[in-house]
Each structure stands twice: as structure tokens, then as C-alpha cells.
Write a protein that holds these residues in place. Structure first.
Motif, PDB file in Angstrom:
ATOM      1  N   THR A 188       3.982   4.816  -3.671  1.00 11.00           N
ATOM      2  CA  THR A 188       3.196   4.630  -2.455  1.00 11.00           C
ATOM      3  C   THR A 188       1.707   4.731  -2.762  1.00 11.00           C
ATOM      4  O   THR A 188       1.298   5.361  -3.738  1.00 11.00           O
ATOM      5  CB  THR A 188       3.562   5.667  -1.368  1.00 11.00           C
ATOM      6  OG1 THR A 188       3.227   6.979  -1.832  1.00 11.00           O
ATOM      7  CG2 THR A 188       5.038   5.605  -1.022  1.00 11.00           C
ATOM      8  N   GLY A 189       0.913   4.112  -1.881  1.00  9.48           N
ATOM      9  CA  GLY A 189      -0.534   4.259  -1.937  1.00  9.48           C
ATOM     10  C   GLY A 189      -1.222   3.593  -3.103  1.00  9.48           C
ATOM     11  O   GLY A 189      -2.281   4.039  -3.538  1.00  9.48           O
ATOM     12  N   ILE A 190      -0.649   2.516  -3.629  1.00  9.25           N
ATOM     13  CA  ILE A 190      -1.291   1.842  -4.761  1.00  9.25           C
ATOM     14  C   ILE A 190      -2.601   1.206  -4.282  1.00  9.25           C
ATOM     15  O   ILE A 190      -2.603   0.377  -3.378  1.00  9.25           O
ATOM     16  CB  ILE A 190      -0.360   0.780  -5.379  1.00  9.25           C
ATOM     17  CG1 ILE A 190       0.890   1.463  -5.945  1.00  9.25           C
ATOM     18  CG2 ILE A 190      -1.087  -0.010  -6.470  1.00  9.25           C
ATOM     19  CD1 ILE A 190       1.940   0.494  -6.454  1.00  9.25           C
ATOM     20  N   GLN A 191      -3.694   1.625  -4.898  1.00  6.73           N
ATOM     21  CA  GLN A 191      -5.028   1.115  -4.553  1.00  6.73           C
ATOM     22  C   GLN A 191      -5.211  -0.297  -5.119  1.00  6.73           C
ATOM     23  O   GLN A 191      -4.595  -0.649  -6.136  1.00  6.73           O
ATOM     24  CB  GLN A 191      -6.113   2.039  -5.117  1.00  6.73           C
ATOM     25  CG  GLN A 191      -6.061   3.446  -4.585  1.00  6.73           C
ATOM     26  CD  GLN A 191      -6.353   3.507  -3.094  1.00  6.73           C
ATOM     27  OE1 GLN A 191      -7.175   2.779  -2.568  1.00  6.73           O
ATOM     28  NE2 GLN A 191      -5.650   4.385  -2.405  1.00  6.73           N
ATOM     29  N   PRO A 192      -6.058  -1.118  -4.482  1.00  8.55           N
ATOM     30  CA  PRO A 192      -6.277  -2.495  -4.961  1.00  8.55           C
ATOM     31  C   PRO A 192      -6.656  -2.561  -6.445  1.00  8.55           C
ATOM     32  O   PRO A 192      -6.124  -3.393  -7.179  1.00  8.55           O
ATOM     33  CB  PRO A 192      -7.409  -3.008  -4.080  1.00  8.55           C
ATOM     34  CG  PRO A 192      -7.282  -2.218  -2.812  1.00  8.55           C
ATOM     35  CD  PRO A 192      -6.806  -0.852  -3.246  1.00  8.55           C
ATOM     36  N   LEU A 210       0.498   7.542  -5.176  1.00 10.67           N
ATOM     37  CA  LEU A 210      -0.617   7.265  -6.086  1.00 10.67           C
ATOM     38  C   LEU A 210      -1.938   7.057  -5.349  1.00 10.67           C
ATOM     39  O   LEU A 210      -2.895   6.547  -5.925  1.00 10.67           O
ATOM     40  CB  LEU A 210      -0.298   6.009  -6.914  1.00 10.67           C
ATOM     41  CG  LEU A 210       1.033   6.000  -7.658  1.00 10.67           C
ATOM     42  CD1 LEU A 210       1.243   4.654  -8.344  1.00 10.67           C
ATOM     43  CD2 LEU A 210       1.123   7.138  -8.648  1.00 10.67           C
ATOM     44  N   THR A 211      -2.009   7.453  -4.087  1.00  8.80           N
ATOM     45  CA  THR A 211      -3.166   7.191  -3.243  1.00  8.80           C
ATOM     46  C   THR A 211      -4.480   7.624  -3.884  1.00  8.80           C
ATOM     47  O   THR A 211      -5.488   6.918  -3.778  1.00  8.80           O
ATOM     48  CB  THR A 211      -3.006   7.886  -1.873  1.00  8.80           C
ATOM     49  OG1 THR A 211      -1.814   7.407  -1.270  1.00  8.80           O
ATOM     50  CG2 THR A 211      -4.181   7.611  -0.967  1.00  8.80           C
ATOM     51  N   SER A 212      -4.512   8.744  -4.557  1.00 11.76           N
ATOM     52  CA  SER A 212      -5.763   9.260  -5.121  1.00 11.76           C
ATOM     53  C   SER A 212      -6.162   8.605  -6.437  1.00 11.76           C
ATOM     54  O   SER A 212      -7.261   8.832  -6.929  1.00 11.76           O
ATOM     55  CB  SER A 212      -5.661  10.771  -5.324  1.00 11.76           C
ATOM     56  OG  SER A 212      -5.572  11.414  -4.080  1.00 11.76           O
ATOM     57  N   LEU A 254       3.011   1.327   1.592  1.00 13.14           N
ATOM     58  CA  LEU A 254       1.578   1.556   1.750  1.00 13.14           C
ATOM     59  C   LEU A 254       1.194   3.027   1.692  1.00 13.14           C
ATOM     60  O   LEU A 254       0.146   3.374   1.159  1.00 13.14           O
ATOM     61  CB  LEU A 254       1.087   0.948   3.061  1.00 13.14           C
ATOM     62  CG  LEU A 254       1.058  -0.571   3.107  1.00 13.14           C
ATOM     63  CD1 LEU A 254       0.660  -1.053   4.495  1.00 13.14           C
ATOM     64  CD2 LEU A 254       0.110  -1.124   2.055  1.00 13.14           C
ATOM     65  N   ASP A 255       2.019   3.899   2.269  1.00 10.25           N
ATOM     66  CA  ASP A 255       1.680   5.324   2.290  1.00 10.25           C
ATOM     67  C   ASP A 255       2.943   6.172   2.210  1.00 10.25           C
ATOM     68  O   ASP A 255       4.060   5.656   2.206  1.00 10.25           O
ATOM     69  CB  ASP A 255       0.845   5.673   3.524  1.00 10.25           C
ATOM     70  CG  ASP A 255       1.537   5.356   4.834  1.00 10.25           C
ATOM     71  OD1 ASP A 255       2.772   5.488   4.926  1.00 10.25           O
ATOM     72  OD2 ASP A 255       0.832   4.978   5.793  1.00 10.25           O
TER      73      ASP A 255
END
Length: 120
Positions: free
Chosen positions: A79-83, A48-50, A103-104
């Protein structure tokens, strides 16, 4: 626009690179479940980084997608959950109990390896 789902041995990789609207989220849910069924995948990494924003409907679809995938026998790591996404989930009262997170993408695959879900 369909989100690609990549297969790597017994693992499916989904990297969301666009803002999810309701239709795209539901299509992804359907596509992922079909892909798990077709490939007998044992693990899924949903990156979900983007995504820097999320609404209650998208959060529910993601939670449902994880639950459905696990009912089909595939362990899912988000993965990649933004704040901002994490804050929104908590503020909306959306609970994702027992969901694995990392985290990634690399750490997500590593987590699935650690719990013996994937064998790369």
C-alpha cells in the motif's frame, strides 16, 4: 532500528516510517518471515507510504519479501506506493507480477477482506 510488525487477528501490519537502508530492509525481511511463522498470519499489509525513494536493492528485497511471505501462505498487499517509487521500479525493470496493491492501509485491509484472507 527494527521496523515494528503489528498483529491484528490473522493479519500483520507493517508500516515503514523510515528510509530503508540495506541492513534495515534485510532485517525487516527476516523479522516478517519469522512473524508469519510464529503467528500463522494469513495476510500482510506492507505500507510504503513514507518511502519517497527506492533503489534497486531495496526494490529487490521488497519483491523477495512478498514472494517469500506468499510461499509461507500469507497474502501480501503493498500500500501507499508513491509516484517516484512506482517510476523507479519501472525504470529499473523490476517486475512485481501478481502483487496486490492498494492506495492506502485502509484499502489494503479491505482488499484482503474482499478476497477472504482476513476476517476482522
Amino acid at each position: 532500528m527494527r521496523i515494528p510488525i503489528l498483529k491484528l487477528k490473522n493479519l500483520l501490519l507493517v508500516s515503514i516510517q523510515v528510509m530503508l537502508d540495506d541492513k534495515t530492509a534485510l532485517e525487516l525481511q527476516e523479522d516478517l518471515l519469522h512473524k508469519i511463522h510464529e503467528t500463522s498470519a494469513e495476510g500482510v499489509v506492507l505500507d510504503l507510504t513514507s518511502l519517497d525513494m527506492i533503489d534497486s536493492f531495496i526494490a529487490k528485497v521488497i519483491g523477495d519479501m512478498v514472494s517469500m511471505a506468499e510461499l509461507m501462505g500469507a497474502k501480501v498487499v503493498l500500500t501507499g506506493i508513491q509516484p517516484a517509487v512506482a517510476i523507479t521500479l519501472i525504470e529499473l525493470g523490476i517486475s512485481l507480477p501478481d502483487i496486490l496493491t492498494a492506495l492506502d492501509l485502509e484499502k489494503g485491509i479491505g482488499l484482503l477482506k474482499e478476497i477472504n484472507v482476513v476476517h476482522l
